[in-house]
Design a protein around this motif. Structure first.
Motif, mmCIF file in Angstrom:
data_model
loop_
_atom_site.group_PDB
_atom_site.id
_atom_site.type_symbol
_atom_site.label_atom_id
_atom_site.label_comp_id
_atom_site.label_asym_id
_atom_site.label_seq_id
_atom_site.Cartn_x
_atom_site.Cartn_y
_atom_site.Cartn_z
ATOM 1 N N ALA A 1 -26.294 -25.635 -17.754
ATOM 2 C CA ALA A 1 -25.123 -24.708 -18.127
ATOM 3 C C ALA A 1 -25.691 -23.122 -18.090
ATOM 4 N N VAL A 2 -25.055 -22.404 -17.508
ATOM 5 C CA VAL A 2 -25.311 -20.958 -17.541
ATOM 6 C C VAL A 2 -24.365 -20.261 -18.405
ATOM 7 N N PRO A 3 -24.711 -19.654 -19.382
ATOM 8 C CA PRO A 3 -23.819 -19.016 -20.079
ATOM 9 C C PRO A 3 -23.005 -17.824 -19.926
ATOM 10 N N VAL A 4 -22.974 -17.338 -18.306
ATOM 11 C CA VAL A 4 -22.321 -16.087 -17.988
ATOM 12 C C VAL A 4 -21.436 -16.524 -16.696
ATOM 13 N N PRO A 5 -20.490 -15.942 -16.448
ATOM 14 C CA PRO A 5 -19.928 -16.114 -15.216
ATOM 15 C C PRO A 5 -20.702 -15.787 -14.024
ATOM 16 N N LEU A 6 -20.622 -16.895 -13.005
ATOM 17 C CA LEU A 6 -21.120 -16.741 -11.735
ATOM 18 C C LEU A 6 -20.078 -16.843 -10.501
ATOM 19 N N SER A 7 -20.135 -16.178 -9.690
ATOM 20 C CA SER A 7 -19.353 -15.935 -8.343
ATOM 21 C C SER A 7 -19.288 -17.496 -7.839
ATOM 22 N N ASP A 8 -18.320 -17.658 -6.874
ATOM 23 C CA ASP A 8 -18.642 -19.000 -6.135
ATOM 24 C C ASP A 8 -19.817 -19.039 -5.401
ATOM 25 N N ALA A 9 -20.288 -18.054 -4.520
ATOM 26 C CA ALA A 9 -21.542 -18.145 -3.941
ATOM 27 C C ALA A 9 -22.654 -18.266 -4.773
ATOM 28 N N ALA A 10 -22.639 -17.539 -5.843
ATOM 29 C CA ALA A 10 -23.846 -17.738 -7.052
ATOM 30 C C ALA A 10 -23.878 -19.115 -7.460
ATOM 31 N N LEU A 11 -22.805 -19.702 -7.764
ATOM 32 C CA LEU A 11 -22.992 -21.166 -8.062
ATOM 33 C C LEU A 11 -23.434 -22.141 -7.034
ATOM 34 N N VAL A 12 -23.187 -21.766 -5.797
ATOM 35 C CA VAL A 12 -23.689 -22.624 -4.751
ATOM 36 C C VAL A 12 -25.203 -22.253 -4.661
ATOM 37 N N ASN A 13 -25.427 -20.943 -5.040
ATOM 38 C CA ASN A 13 -27.044 -20.440 -5.031
ATOM 39 C C ASN A 13 -27.867 -21.221 -6.039
ATOM 40 N N ALA A 14 -27.022 -21.426 -7.123
ATOM 41 C CA ALA A 14 -27.553 -22.214 -8.321
ATOM 42 C C ALA A 14 -28.004 -23.534 -8.149
ATOM 43 N N VAL A 15 -27.172 -24.048 -7.437
ATOM 44 C CA VAL A 15 -27.364 -25.571 -6.824
ATOM 45 C C VAL A 15 -28.799 -25.505 -6.150
ATOM 46 N N ALA A 16 -29.050 -24.706 -5.191
ATOM 47 C CA ALA A 16 -30.139 -24.602 -4.546
ATOM 48 C C ALA A 16 -31.433 -24.428 -5.358
ATOM 49 N N THR A 17 -31.295 -23.372 -6.135
ATOM 50 C CA THR A 17 -32.239 -23.002 -7.236
ATOM 51 C C THR A 17 -32.761 -24.076 -8.068
ATOM 52 N N ALA A 18 -31.650 -25.058 -8.499
ATOM 53 C CA ALA A 18 -31.896 -26.083 -9.467
ATOM 54 C C ALA A 18 -32.912 -27.256 -8.665
ATOM 55 N N VAL A 19 -32.268 -27.417 -7.272
ATOM 56 C CA VAL A 19 -32.822 -28.208 -6.595
ATOM 57 C C VAL A 19 -34.346 -27.922 -6.510
ATOM 58 N N GLU A 20 -34.579 -26.698 -5.784
ATOM 59 C CA GLU A 20 -35.821 -26.460 -5.669
ATOM 60 C C GLU A 20 -36.715 -26.640 -6.954
ATOM 61 N N ALA A 21 -36.370 -26.257 -8.185
ATOM 62 C CA ALA A 21 -36.873 -26.332 -9.455
ATOM 63 C C ALA A 21 -37.257 -27.859 -9.649
ATOM 64 N N LYS A 22 -36.205 -28.504 -9.206
ATOM 65 C CA LYS A 22 -36.326 -30.194 -9.354
ATOM 66 C C LYS A 22 -37.626 -30.799 -8.449
#
Length: 248
Positions: free
Chosen positions: A168-189
């Motif tokens: 959970a990210v406590p700020v609004p993210l754009s659609d593109a940023a949400l997709v970007n967040a998935v990539a970031t989370a997977v990289e961290a995993k």
């Protein structure tokens, strides 16, 4: 049969139910338990409520949109139902969850979940790594017999060894940023798995859900969530910490 009876097949009972606090910490999970096929199984529920947009690869509620809850349900090793989305709907209804939500499954012990936070970003992880490997593997030789294809929602879709990440990210993210967040989370995993000495990028059934706040009137969503952006870096550290704790 009484829908609240704890021994009824599939009935869920809460271990605790924290009060909703829309302005407080976002990712607060409660543990539920149920008896199914003679065994006690657990689930984690985040009753997020209104005000969240989520992107997810989950079998139930996957995609991108506003969601009210997240359910991460433990199932038996060798799961045999061929309708996991319907099964999750049943479990959600038994837990009193209404409206649109996200439903994930795992054969891992969800009571052993881990969590981490960084700068307001929170991550909760359940992990089983019995069935793991690298995402890119050599293709089978053309002369080799092709293995029988399993249906995408069939019993082989949920084998022991799933890593489920909810963040959970406590700020609004754009659609593109949400997709970007998935990539970031997977990289961290993957970084956490490698640092733990595991020869894999994950398991074949890993799932993810990343949530961000719905923008308030006049509020601009953040456009970036890569690992060097403010919120992407916090997301990466939270996911990395929770995954590392889960597999070590």
């Amino acid at each position: 049969m009484c829908g609240s009876c704890p021994h009824q097949r599939g009935a869920l009972r809460a271990a605790r139910r924290p009060a909703a606090d829309p302005d407080g910490p976002g990712l607060t999970v409660e543990r539920l338990s149920r008896f199914e096929d003679g065994a006690e199984l657990s689930a984690l529920v985040w009753r997020a409520g209104p005000g969240w947009r989520m992107v997810s690869s989950a079998v139930l509620g996957g995609g991108l949109g506003e969601r009210l809850w997240v359910l991460n349900a433990q199932v038996h090793h060798g799961y045999r139902r061929v309708d996991p989305a319907e099964h999750l709907r049943e479990l959600a209804a038994a837990a009193g969850l209404t409206g649109d939500g996200v439903g994930l499954m795992t054969a891992a012990d969800v009571e052993a979940h881990t969590r981490a936070d960084d700068g307001g970003v929170e991550a909760v992880v359940t992990a089983g790594i019995e069935v793991r490997g690298w995402a890119a593997v050599p293709a089978a030789p053309a002369t080799a017999p092709a293995p029988a294809a399993a249906p995408a929602t069939g019993p082989r879709a949920f084998v022991p060894g799933t890593i489920n990440v909810v963040a959970a990210v406590p700020v609004p993210l754009s659609d593109a940023a949400l997709v970007n967040a998935v990539a970031t989370a997977v990289e961290a995993k993957v970084q956490a798995l490698v640092e733990a000495g595991l020869d894999c990028s994950g398991t074949p059934t890993d799932a993810i859900c990343v949530a961000s706040r719905v923008p308030r009137p006049g509020e601009e969503p953040h456009s970036f969530a890569g690992p060097r952006s403010l919120w992407g870096a916090r997301l990466a550290r939270a996911v990395h910490g929770a995954v590392l704790d889960a597999v070590t």
